[in-house]
Each structure stands twice: as structure tokens, then as C-alpha cells.
Design an enzyme around this catalytic site. Structure first.
Site, PDB file in Angstrom:
ATOM      1  N   ARG A  53       4.943   3.149   0.744  1.00 40.20           N
ATOM      2  CA  ARG A  53       4.103   2.320   1.621  1.00 40.20           C
ATOM      3  C   ARG A  53       2.629   2.716   1.637  1.00 40.20           C
ATOM      4  O   ARG A  53       1.893   2.303   2.517  1.00 40.20           O
ATOM      5  CB  ARG A  53       4.670   2.305   3.042  1.00 40.20           C
ATOM      6  N   HIS A  54       2.190   3.499   0.673  1.00 40.49           N
ATOM      7  CA  HIS A  54       0.785   3.901   0.606  1.00 40.49           C
ATOM      8  C   HIS A  54       0.107   3.408  -0.663  1.00 40.49           C
ATOM      9  O   HIS A  54       0.674   3.484  -1.741  1.00 40.49           O
ATOM     10  CB  HIS A  54       0.670   5.422   0.689  1.00 40.49           C
ATOM     11  N   GLU A  84       5.336   1.387  10.821  1.00 43.70           N
ATOM     12  CA  GLU A  84       4.057   1.095  11.439  1.00 43.70           C
ATOM     13  C   GLU A  84       3.238   0.157  10.542  1.00 43.70           C
ATOM     14  O   GLU A  84       3.111   0.397   9.349  1.00 43.70           O
ATOM     15  CB  GLU A  84       3.329   2.435  11.649  1.00 43.70           C
ATOM     16  N   ARG A 102       1.364  -4.441   4.029  1.00 41.88           N
ATOM     17  CA  ARG A 102       2.511  -3.979   4.816  1.00 41.88           C
ATOM     18  C   ARG A 102       3.152  -5.105   5.610  1.00 41.88           C
ATOM     19  O   ARG A 102       4.366  -5.151   5.769  1.00 41.88           O
ATOM     20  CB  ARG A 102       2.076  -2.868   5.783  1.00 41.88           C
TER      21      ARG A 102
END
Lengths: 531, 531
Positions: A311-312, A454, A505
Site C-alpha cells: 500500500r505504499h 487507513e 488507496r
């Protein structure tokens, strides 16, 4: 310098250029000669097929012909003559028949050629069967509705082709096969369960996909993902514009080290040390100090961190907003929650076909969300975890696994995949976060979660220059690099707050995809800077 | 790394931080103590004015009070009690009266305080007269309509103030005076013509403005400029979305040297040489090769050139689009012209007040444009110049002065400030520009002009990988740095074209402003990287 996108060409060694040009021209001529051979001269129907000359693709004329988009072809058009432009998705044929599936923007239609006197010649069938996959073709023909529904195409009609022209030829060998790239796990499982069929599917790995992203992006699921992404930005903006927000464009080139930390890309700016903005944080707040009241921005965000997670990214698209607060940071949450309910509703309503396309390759449970978004305090989150026998430090940030765990608990208890956690410990938030009025160990801040991950961070900000300076020093930040930012608050500043969202995201988690590289057009991570 | 805008804080030397924090706290306490002294304790109306405690600005409570935007105050509200939040724009008063002009988002209203028993105390008037300019205040009072219209405020009503609270104090000494910054040339001329009045206005220079941009942006003209800029992006997007365009986000971090040339910002990307995108050119074309059909992007564009002109920036906002072409690059022009007519119409219709605000400081002639945009070939442009005895090289690009000259000729002859020049000599266009079918010395390219200045460049692009390679070599470009771009065309490519627009230039030229720094929020030029 020109303010537009066209660059003038740098100077060249003339001799070297002439030589290289000659070589390139030779290749070009060879290719064109080969193309010319494809047309069978003796065929009386020769004019109905063949390679279009390059010249006529150089804006030679405006014929007035109308092309129909493949996605618009339906049974209501039965009997009509239509012209479509698309790619050769698949083809199979015999000497007398050819079945050509043409794909445009992820939608497919079957085109049928059957040899018939004065209508379709053998030469035409032969020509069509030789066109390489992914080539661009113009097909003209009559829409028909097959008795038995066609499997494997998105459109339920066929085209009885009368004319086929090739506009642009794809290389015979492609680095990946589109059919392979579009297959779901279910397809692989089926093939494995039924080895008697002798079907063995090729799996296209992530690196192959990303190295050849232009091909990979052509799959129906990828077409859908980026059309949904476009819709998310649109819904975000439409909502905020209707609420009196102003769209700003803040600079990405900053003096010094921006918000500090190691995750910053540095560069030389005409002899001055500069860096790329890690977020529009400082300048969007300065936009508030500059009386714009409510502002937003959609733009690139740069992070030089060495993260290799699912997720980065080193570059992603930030959806940011910042607004004056009259009394309470709940005003920010009110806007934020309403924006996201509008985005979720909008996707579900406007992107039905796209969601189907994604589901066909990557099946997922629809996102569950409440009309009134659930808000829990960080302390309540800690308690929920404790009740599930997960003991965490109540003043430290959750790790990814704890966040997921809390997501599962919340989903079970409150029936929502989307919720807000607020009033975080001050120590784990940035220096510009406003402390709580009743307990400075906590802050007027929040995170928002989708499916336990998040996607948004936000807060009320410190608008007092002295408190801001104090907090920056306490956090070990070089205050002098922040002087123009802090000065902005010396000239009168309204209480304000805002939030930042990662666009990639949002799409990834709405569709429950397993990797952020799937929702970034040309992803950038610590090892990937191309294509 | 976090995909949201909040950064965690870097580690600190604890001792140094504690010391520095103590110092900052002292300053803070002193300031707060000073603030407390401002309230006169003996006044029975003391509760109706004074400094709001910082704690109550930390999201302490939600009172349910409603604030009215200053711009919405009108005569229909006569007699109503209203609450506004804004800045102290100006104040003048005696012991018994105070006139406070409150400004919010560039709009102003006069608040009147007149000492009256049980309504307005002397202490209140005294307090109000002491609030520094640009401080943020809450004013509650009754709307009244003065007999004689008030000069110098945007709103035609007054507020008979009953309560005044200060939310945030501005420093007593500001680096520039808002009234000075908002003055027009006409004001200066008037003052100079009438020296007996003894009025001497201070001119605020461009550097002072830009060094203190947050203050400068608060003038009515600047508030209007960036609200119009927001509108331009919105109109651009709305039009294209309605025409089936997809919004993409292309990477700004690129391997190698991008399109080449010296005007590129270089940086180190995890040990790899990288640069900032000089335009989304390559990737938006790759978006076409990836089957998105019609794409657009609004995002930052980076140019490291050493230009110090009125119209060049090192970072600006590009409005870019790219689309499949069926037959002719006029299809691109059809979209482009329609977009711009929609933008111009939209500004004129939706931004009446903003245009007035800009005109008040920087008077300008409204933009003249045709419903059907004028298209001239480059050769026709050369001829028009020749007819006016301006002889230019017919195969070289016009310089800025020639462009202006041609703009004047076109305006006189065709009554338009907005027109297209197309079919440029190939030698002065980038390597990826499609040559004309009938004469390769010319190209399927165009520029678009507003008031004699170029704001848009565009063209049909070369979609054949061999010709693209040949053209790149002829232009002296390192082909191997372009391999992923050129490869995209090997897998089948539709004919396509597009254009790039400089957002700041559009706003500058629509409003006939004389410098692009006026339409860039925080401008970046070779010498300016802050604030």
C-alpha cells in the site's frame, strides 16, 4: 521556455543524424513494402480490405464517416450498417470463415466473415486471419443478433463484416497475452481442477505487467479501475465545489526540507537546495491564511521512503482539502464523511459496468457503509480491541495488523467497512496538529478507514504562531526552514482543519484489490521508475 | 511512509527540545497574559467583547450558532441579527464611535459601534479601536441599510454591532498594507494630479507582494483571480468529462531526461538518475496506447529554464488532453475550440463579481472571441504579416513581438482576440509531431493565441514507432531514453493528437494581466522558491 507542452528540439550533430535517419528510413520503407504485398491485387473485392496507407492517416481528408463505439453496439441496431475502430482481440478462422473479436476500451464485439460471392472474398478472409493481435482495425458491417448468445464478448450483437482495414499493426510477438492478463483466479482454479481438458493457462506476473503497463492497462478490469479512479476525483471535486471550496494549485518545488524527515526527494534548484512536496499541507494552510476559506487540491505527492508494502508508493495522487472551522473539528468530519458517502454512492450508481468488469477478474464483496458514518474515539478503538483480548499501548499508533483487526471488530459490531477514529494521542501526530482543549496528550485529529486500512488522515491545525513554534521545536523540527509557513499565522489566522486522502488507496480498498500498484497508472516505488 | 498527508515527527535530542520548548512556552504565556488585560473587568457589558480564549478555539464545544458569509449580506436582511467572522480591514473611531470594516474573502461590510447605555459601552468602543488590522473577529449585530450608500465596501448594508470578539490577533506591524496592495493605477494617478489633498499612496512592489504572498493574496483582485482560476479548471474538466474523456494522473518522476533538452530538473531517485516531467506528453500518449481513447490531466509541469519574462515560470499548472483521431487533427481543434468557448462563456457568466473586482484594480477590455473560432494556417499568418510590411522567415517560429503584431492584425481584421494558427513548419515542432501528408516540411500542429500571446500548443502525433524513431534521431534525441515510450507504439496504436494549455496563462490573458506571477498562487521562477 514555453508554458505549453511542446518542447523545441535540442541541437544535433548533423552527420550522425543524417546517417541514423537513413537507417530508420530503410526499416520504414521495408515495412511499408511488406504491407503493400498483403493486398491481393486480383480480387475484385480488394478495395474492401487491406492496410490503410500511412499517408491517409496523416489528416489527409475528412470523409464525414461516423464510427460507433463498441460499447454502444446493441440489439436495437439490428440490420444497421456500422463502422467500428478497435483492436484485434482474438481471431479464429478457416479458409472460408473468420471470427474476429474487436475490442475497444475493454468492450468486445464479434465480427463474422463468411466467404460469399460479391460480398466477402477468400482473399479478405485470408487477410483478416493474418492480422496480428492488438492491431488496430476499422470494421464495417451489418449488425446481427445471433440466435445463441455469444460467450466471451461484452456486446450481445455480432457484426457481419463487409470491409476490414488495418490502421496500425501490432508486433507479432507481444510481451504478454491480453487474454492471459485478464484471467481471474477462478479461471485458473477451473483449469487446474479439470486437467483432462489439457488447458494450461499462463500466469502474467506483476513485474511483467508493470514493465509492459501499456498492454496490461488494456484488460477490461484495468480499463474499469482507471475509469472508476477518474470518477472518484470527479465526485470529490463536484461535492466540494458545490460546498464553496476553491481549487488551488500549490507548488511542488519547495525550499529546504519541507515537513522534514528522511522521506523527501531532494534536488538542486538553480543552485538552491530544494525538495519535492511530501503533501500540500503547508501551502493549503497558507491558502486558508490567504482568505480562501475552503480550499482543495488534487495533485501528485512525493514520498522517498523505502517501503515495499502492498500500500505504499513513492508518488501518488493526493486528494486534499482544508477549511475554516467555526467551532469544532467535527465540521471537517461532517464534510469528509458526506464527500465519501457521495463518492461511494456515485461509484455504485454510475460505474455498474466497471464494477462488473473488476469483479469478473478480482471478485470482491461490495463495500458496506452507513448513511451516517460511525465515529469512534481512539480510546474507544483501544477498548474494542481489549474486549477482543488484543492489548495495545493506548498512547501509541496501531500497526497495520491491529488496524485490520479493529476493522474486523467494527464491521461485525457496526456493520460498516468505513469508519472514523478520532482524538488520537498527540505524540503520534504531526507538530501542526491542534491539541485537545481538555487534555494536551490528545489531539483534534482523525484517521479514516476502509476495510481496516487507513485511507485518510486529518485534523484541526494549530493556528497560533507561538504554539506552532513550540510544537515544532518539541518535535525536533528546524523552525527556520518553516519561517514562511509560521509567519502566515502572524497576520491573523482563522481556526481551520482539513484532511488528505490517497486516491489510489480509495480505489484499491473500495474494490478490495490486494495491491496499490493495481490502482496507480504508472506506479513508482523504490525500485520502479519506468515506464 | 503513509499515503496520507500527515507525517510522523523525526527524532529529537530531548534536552535541546525541552529547553527550546520552555522558551517558546514563556513567550506564549506572556502573550496570553497580555491578551487577558485587554478586557475591562468593571464594564457590565464586558461579556459582549474581548479576546476569545484559545481553549475555546480548540474544538471545545458546538454551540449551534450560525455565521453568515459577508458576501451574502444584503438589504433583504434588514433588521436581522447576524453573526460574521472576518478580518479587521480598516477601523476609525472616536471615544464614542467606532467604524470597523470587516473583510471576508475579499468582500467587506461596515460595522458601526456607537456608545449607548446597556447596548454598547465605552469599553467596547475602546477595545474595538485597539484591534490590529487583519486580526480575525466575530461580530454580532443588527443589519441596517444606511440612507447614504457606503463608499468603499462591497456590501451595501451596515451591521450595528452589539458583540465583538477577537479570535486571532495580527501583528501590529504588517509587511504590507492591504489597502495599498489593492490600489489601482487610477488611484495613484488621481492622487498625483491632486497634490493639494496631500495624499501620498505607497506602492507595493512585486517582490514585497510575493515575499508576503499570503497577505497579498487577500486583496479583492487576487481573491477574484484564483476563484476564476478554479472556475477555469472546472469548466475545462466538465466539458471534457461530458465528451467521454477520462482523467488520468501520470507520473511526474521519470527515468532519464524525459523529452530531453536542458530545461529539466534532475534528481537522484534511490540511486537512479531521474527528472521531473516537463509535461505529461509521453505518458498521456501512452494512455492512448493503453486504450483510454480520450484522456486529460490537470497537474504541475516543471521547466528548469532560465527565463525571466512576464510569461514564464519554472513550475506551472498544465491542462492537458489527448484523444484518438479518426481522420484529421481538426477533430482535436474541434474539441479544443469548444472547450475554450465554454470556458470564456462560463467565466463571463459565473464570475461577474470577480471580473468586477479585477477590473477595479487592473482595468481591462473584455476578451473578444467568435462563436466559431478563427483558424489560419501558419502560411496565412506569414502573409498577413507581410501585408502589414512585416517580413518574417516563413519556416521559422515567430518571436513574441511578431506574435503580438499578428494578434493586432487578426483582431482588426477578424474581430477576435482568440484564434488558432495551424500547419506549422515541422522543423520548429517536437519530434513526435505528425508531418503533413502532402509536404513533410509542414506538420499537423497548431498553436492557439489569446491577445497575441500563445497559450496552447498541440498537434497530431506520430503513432508509427519507426517514423517516431526516425524523427527522434533526426532531432538528436537519445532514443534509448525513450524506449518505453516508443515501444508503446509497437503494440498497435491509434492515430491521435492533443494539446497542452498553461492554466496561469489562460487566466492572465483572459484578464489582460501583465505578469504571470499574478496568476500563480505561489510562483516559482529561477530566483524564487519561496514562500
Amino acid at each position: 521556455m514555453s508554458a505549453t507542452m511542446e518542447e523545441s528540439n535540442p541541437p544535433v550533430s548533423k552527420k550522425a543524424a543524417a546517417k541514423a535517419a537513413k537507417k530508420a528510413e530503410k526499416t520504414l520503407n521495408k515495412q511499408m513494402a511488406a504491407a503493400a504485398l498483403d493486398v491481393e491485387e486480383e480480387d475484385p473485392l480488394a478495395a474492401n480490405y487491406g492496410d490503410v496507407s500511412f499517408q491517409s492517416l496523416q489528416s489527409k481528408e475528412i470523409s464525414g464517416r461516423k464510427w460507433v463505439a463498441v460499447r454502444l453496439l446493441d440489439t436495437g441496431m439490428k440490420g444497421q450498417t456500422v463502422l467500428v475502430r478497435g483492436r484485434v482481440h482474438t481471431e479464429r478462422g478457416t479458409g472460408k470463415m473468420a471470427f474476429l473479436v474487436v475490442r475497444e476500451a475493454g468492450c468486445t464485439v464479434q465480427c463474422v466473415l463468411s466467404v460469399a460471392e460479391n460480398i466477402v472474398s477468400k482473399g479478405m478472409v485470408k487477410y483478416v486471419n493474418k492480422i496480428s493481435k492488438e492491431s488496430i482495425v476499422d470494421v464495417e458491417g451489418i449488425v446481427s443478433v445471433p440466435e445463441k448468445p455469444i460467450e466471451g464478448t461484452s456486446q450481445k450483437v455480432e457484426i457481419q463484416a463487409r470491409k476490414v482495414y488495418c490502421i496500425s499493426k501490432a508486433a507479432a510477438q507481444l510481451p504478454l497475452n491480453l487474454e492471459d492478463a485478464a484471467r481471474s483466479e477462478r479461471d485458473f482454479e477451473k483449469a487446474e481442477k479439470d486437467p483432462q481438458q489439457g488447458v494450461q493457462f499462463v500466469r502474467v506476473g506483476q513485474d511483467t505487467r508493470l514493465n509492459n503497463r501499456v498492454l496490461d492497462l488494456r484488460t477490461p478490469a484495468n480499463q474499469a479501475i482507471f475509469r472508476i479512479q477518474s470518477q472518484v476525483s470527479t465526485l470529490f471535486r463536484q461535492f466540494l465545489l458545490a460546498e464553496d471550496f476553491v481549487e488551488l494549485h500549490t507548488p511542488k518545488l519547495l525550499a529546504g526540507a519541507s515537513e522534514g524527515g528522511s522521506s523527501v526527494f531532494k534536488l538542486d534548484y538553480k543552485g538552491q537546495p530544494a525538495c519535492l512536496a511530501q503533501s500540500p499541507q503547508l501551502h493549503k494552510q497558507m491558502g486558508i491564511c490567504a482568505d480562501f476559506g475552503r480550499v482543495f487540491e488534487i495533485g501528485p505527492v512525493f514520498r522517498a521512503e523505502n517501503s515495499f508494502t502492498h500500500r505504499h508508493l513513492c508518488e501518488f495522487t493526493g486528494l486534499d482539502f482544508e477549511m475554516e472551522i467555526k467551532e469544532h473539528y467535527f465540521e471537517v468530519l461532517d464534510v469528509l464523511e458526506a464527500v465519501f458517502v457521495a463518492i461511494f454512492d456515485g461509484i455504485n450508481e454510475k460505474c455498474v459496468k466497471h464494477l462488473e468488469a473488476i469483479n469478473a477478474q478480482y471478485p470482491f464483496e461490495p463495500l458496506q457503509y452507513l448513511r451516517k458514518t460511525l465515529r469512534l474515539t481512539f480510546a474507544e478503538g483501544v477498548k474494542l480491541l481489549e474486549e477482543a483480548a488484543i492489548i495495545v499501548d493506548p498512547m501509541a499508533d496501531f500497526n497495520t495488523e491491529t488496524e485490520r483487526e479493529l476493522g474486523r471488530i467494527v464491521k461485525e459490531k457496526f456493520k460498516t467497512d468505513f469508519y472514523v477514529l478520532h482524538r488520537y494521542p498527540a505524540a503520534i501526530r504531526p507538530f501542526y496538529t491542534m491539541p485537545c482543549w481538555d487534555d494536551p496528550r490528545y489531539s483534534n485529529s482523525f484517521d479514516v478507514f476502509i476495510r481496516g486500512e487507513e485511507i485518510i488522515s486529518g485534523a484541526q491545525r494549530v493556528h497560533d504562531p507561538e504554539l506552532l513554534t513550540k510544537r515544532a521545536i518539541e518535535c525536533g523540527i528546524e523552525v527556520n526552514t518553516l519561517s514562511t509557513y509560521i509567519d502566515s499565522f502572524r497576520w491573523g489566522a482563522v481556526p481551520h482543519g482539513g484532511a488528505g486522502v490517497g486516491l489510489e488507496r480509495v480505489v484499491m480498498l473500495f474494490c478490495a484489490l490486494n495491491n496499490i500498484r493495481k490502482t496507480s497508472l504508472f506506479p513508482r516505488d523504490p525500485q520502479r521508475l519506468a515506464p
